[in-house]
Design a protein around this motif. Structure first.
Motif, PDB file in Angstrom:
ATOM      1  N   PHE A  29      38.204  54.069  20.599  1.00  6.37           N
ATOM      2  CA  PHE A  29      38.215  55.028  19.498  1.00  6.37           C
ATOM      3  C   PHE A  29      37.504  56.329  19.856  1.00  6.37           C
ATOM      4  CE2 PHE A  29      39.211  51.207  16.933  1.00  6.37           C
ATOM      5  CZ  PHE A  29      40.403  51.658  16.413  1.00  6.37           C
ATOM      6  N   ALA A  30      36.750  56.351  20.939  1.00  2.91           N
ATOM      7  CA  ALA A  30      36.191  57.613  21.426  1.00  2.91           C
ATOM      8  C   ALA A  30      37.293  58.438  22.099  1.00  2.91           C
ATOM      9  CB  ALA A  30      35.048  57.351  22.405  1.00  2.91           C
ATOM     10  N   PHE A  31      38.291  57.752  22.649  1.00  2.00           N
ATOM     11  CA  PHE A  31      39.424  58.423  23.295  1.00  2.00           C
ATOM     12  C   PHE A  31      40.270  59.156  22.259  1.00  2.00           C
ATOM     13  CE2 PHE A  31      43.861  58.212  24.873  1.00  2.00           C
ATOM     14  CZ  PHE A  31      43.726  58.999  26.005  1.00  2.00           C
ATOM     15  N   ALA A  32      40.544  58.502  21.116  1.00  2.00           N
ATOM     16  CA  ALA A  32      41.332  59.119  20.036  1.00  2.00           C
ATOM     17  C   ALA A  32      41.044  58.376  18.734  1.00  2.00           C
ATOM     18  CB  ALA A  32      42.820  59.064  20.363  1.00  2.00           C
ATOM     19  N   ARG A  33      41.388  59.021  17.631  1.00  2.00           N
ATOM     20  CA  ARG A  33      41.137  58.439  16.320  1.00  2.00           C
ATOM     21  C   ARG A  33      42.235  57.450  15.939  1.00  2.00           C
ATOM     22  NH1 ARG A  33      40.533  63.701  13.000  1.00  2.00           N
ATOM     23  NH2 ARG A  33      41.873  62.423  11.708  1.00  2.00           N
ATOM     24  N   LEU A  34      41.931  56.625  14.950  1.00  2.00           N
ATOM     25  CA  LEU A  34      42.849  55.595  14.475  1.00  2.00           C
ATOM     26  C   LEU A  34      44.198  56.179  14.053  1.00  2.00           C
ATOM     27  CD1 LEU A  34      43.427  52.655  13.578  1.00  2.00           C
ATOM     28  CD2 LEU A  34      42.326  53.216  11.411  1.00  2.00           C
ATOM     29  N   ASP A  35      44.175  57.278  13.314  1.00  2.00           N
ATOM     30  CA  ASP A  35      45.437  57.857  12.844  1.00  2.00           C
ATOM     31  C   ASP A  35      46.304  58.361  13.998  1.00  2.00           C
ATOM     32  OD1 ASP A  35      43.602  59.901  13.293  1.00  2.00           O
ATOM     33  OD2 ASP A  35      44.298  61.139  11.632  1.00  2.00           O
TER      34      ASP A  35
END
Length: 183
Positions: A29-35
Motif C-alpha cells: 500500500f506504500a506503492f499505491a493506494r487501494l483505489d
C-alpha cells in the motif's frame, strides 16, 4: 508429502523481501493506494472483453500492475494461515454500510475469512492463471470471449484488496492463549 511454501518476494519493491506478510502489506500500500489497485483491476477485466487495449499510450503499465497484484496474491495466500495466531484489532468507531465496501459484516469483523474463502474456492494457480489471462486479453486489440470464468476471481481479488486495506487500517495483534482457549 512435502508442503510447498510460496516465497513472500514483493517484486514491486526492488530488493524488499519479507517473511512477515503484514510488513509486506504496508509496502504494497506504500506503492499505491487501494483505489488505484481496484480501479486498474477493473479496467483490466473490462478491457479483456473489448478491442480496446489497456492504457493504449503506455500498455507497459499493465506489467507493473501485474507484478504488484501477483505479489499481493502471494501475501493473501500466506494470510489465510495467519488467522490461527493473529486477529484484526477491534474497531471503535461506529460503522456504516459504506465502510464495509465489498465485505460482509462477518468479513469486516474478521478479514482473514476473505482469504480463507477465496483459496477454498480457487487455487493459487487459478488466481495466477486469471491474472495472466486478463493481462493477455487486455493488451490484445482483438475481442475474445474468455473461455475461463473471470468474474469469480475478480470478485475475490477485490474482496482481498478490501480486507488487506482494512487490516492495514485497523492493525493486527497476536492472539493471546487465553483468547484461543475461550474460542
Amino acid at each position: 508429502m512435502k508442503k510447498n511454501k510460496i516465497p513472500l518476494e514483493t517484486n514491486f519493491c526492488a530488493g524488499y523481501v519479507s517473511g512477515n506478510p503484514f510488513k509486506a502489506i504496508e509496502a504494497f500500500f506504500a506503492f499505491a493506494r487501494l483505489d488505484y489497485y481496484k480501479q486498474n483491476l477493473t479496467e483490466l477485466v473490462i478491457c479483456s472483453y473489448k478491442t480496446k487495449v489497456y492504457e493504449q499510450d503506455n500498455p507497459s503499465n499493465a506489467f507493473v500492475f501485474y507484478t504488484a497484484i501477483f505479489s499481493f496474491l502471494k501475501l493473501c495466500y500466506c494470510l489465510q494461515e495467519k488467522s490461527k495466531k493473529w486477529k484484526v484489532k477491534a474497531y471503535s468507531r461506529s460503522e456504516t454500510v459504506f465502510h464495509l465496501s465489498s465485505l460482509t459484516k462477518e468479513e469486516y469483523d474478521n478479514p482473514f475469512i476473505v482469504f480463507q474463502k477465496a483459496f477454498e474456492e480457487k487455487t493459487f494457480k487459478e488466481f495466477e492463471f486469471f491474472l495472466c489471462l486478463i493481462l493477455e486479453l487486455s493488451l490484445s486489440p482483438y475481442a475474445e470471449d474468455p473461455e475461463s470464468d473471470l468474474t469469480t476471481p475478480y470478485i475475490h481479488l477485490i474482496k482481498m484488496l478490501d480486507a488487506a486495506g482494512l487490516m492495514r487500517e485497523r492493525g493486527v495483534e497476536k492472539i493471546k492463549k487465553t483468547d484461543q482457549i475461550a474460542t
